[in-house]
Design a protein around this motif. Structure first.
Motif, PDB file in Angstrom:
ATOM      1  N   LYS A 100       0.881  -1.169   0.000  1.00 58.37           N
ATOM      2  CA  LYS A 100       0.000   0.000   0.000  1.00 58.37           C
ATOM      3  C   LYS A 100       0.911   1.210   0.000  1.00 58.37           C
ATOM      4  CE  LYS A 100      -3.828  -2.304   2.254  1.00 58.37           C
ATOM      5  NZ  LYS A 100      -4.777  -2.323   3.355  1.00 58.37           N
ATOM      6  N   THR A 101       0.841   1.993  -1.066  1.00 61.11           N
ATOM      7  CA  THR A 101       1.786   3.084  -1.260  1.00 61.11           C
ATOM      8  C   THR A 101       1.132   4.284  -1.936  1.00 61.11           C
ATOM      9  OG1 THR A 101       3.901   3.687  -2.258  1.00 61.11           O
ATOM     10  CG2 THR A 101       2.585   2.063  -3.445  1.00 61.11           C
ATOM     11  N   PRO A 102       1.589   5.497  -1.615  1.00 57.02           N
ATOM     12  CA  PRO A 102       1.080   6.677  -2.310  1.00 57.02           C
ATOM     13  C   PRO A 102       1.745   6.879  -3.682  1.00 57.02           C
ATOM     14  CG  PRO A 102       2.545   7.329  -0.532  1.00 57.02           C
ATOM     15  CD  PRO A 102       2.393   5.844  -0.454  1.00 57.02           C
ATOM     16  N   LEU A 103       2.628   5.962  -4.074  1.00 55.30           N
ATOM     17  CA  LEU A 103       3.301   6.084  -5.370  1.00 55.30           C
ATOM     18  C   LEU A 103       2.398   5.703  -6.540  1.00 55.30           C
ATOM     19  CD1 LEU A 103       6.828   4.612  -4.473  1.00 55.30           C
ATOM     20  CD2 LEU A 103       6.184   7.025  -4.719  1.00 55.30           C
ATOM     21  N   VAL A 104       1.253   5.073  -6.281  1.00 55.67           N
ATOM     22  CA  VAL A 104       0.325   4.694  -7.347  1.00 55.67           C
ATOM     23  C   VAL A 104      -1.051   5.294  -7.086  1.00 55.67           C
ATOM     24  CG1 VAL A 104       1.524   2.551  -7.912  1.00 55.67           C
ATOM     25  CG2 VAL A 104      -0.296   2.512  -6.214  1.00 55.67           C
TER      26      VAL A 104
END
Length: 162
Positions: A100-104
């Motif tokens: 879970k990442t804010p990069l996508v």
């Protein structure tokens, strides 16, 4: 002066007595509306104990050997590099290999690489609210595959596959 000191002394001496009414023969008034105490009406919540088989990281890892082998297989093509992020352990109760990442901005297949170990794993990239510089959360099986500590913060390289 003694009129003030003596009553204060009596109050201070009897302040810790929970059964003061019993000592002086005074009956305590019982509330008429409460026939059941609050403790008996609502028992305290209890946490379910973790079974002995579920107390280790290996026991909590629900991925199969085939899933782990497929995730660590070398990629067939180079994906687009999304950046680096600092990861911590996500919910151990959520199965699968994910980050879970804010990069996508949308769910997609991807790969994470631990530069410290050189190990990588195919994961599902799941969007997480926040600035792109914010940290990410990784599944327990994915952290184990890339050789990252479950208790430390690890910097990983993230790339989209395809």
């Amino acid at each position: 002066m003694t009129r003030i000191i003596i009553p204060l002394f009596i109050v201070a001496a009897s302040a810790g007595c929970s059964n003061l009414a019993d000592r002086f023969g005074i009956e305590r008034a019982q509330p008429e509306t409460a026939s059941v105490s609050a403790e008996a009406a609502a028992p305290a919540p209890t946490a379910a104990p973790i079974a002995a088989s579920g107390s280790s990281a290996e026991a909590l890892d629900t991925t199969t050997a085939a899933e782990r082998e497929a995730a660590t297989r070398a990629p067939t093509s180079a994906g687009s590099v999304l950046g680096t992020t600092v990861v911590s352990l996500g919910s151990a109760a959520e199965p699968g290999l994910w980050l879970k990442t804010p990069l996508v901005k949308s769910e997609q297949p991807g790969r994470v690489t631990n530069p410290a170990t050189g190990k990588s794993a195919a994961v599902t990239l799941i969007p997480l609210e926040g600035p792109s510089t914010a940290g990410s959360r990784m599944s327990l099986p994915a952290l184990r595959l890339i050789g990252a500590s479950l208790t430390d913060l690890t910097t990983v390289e993230v790339s989209a596959e395809g």
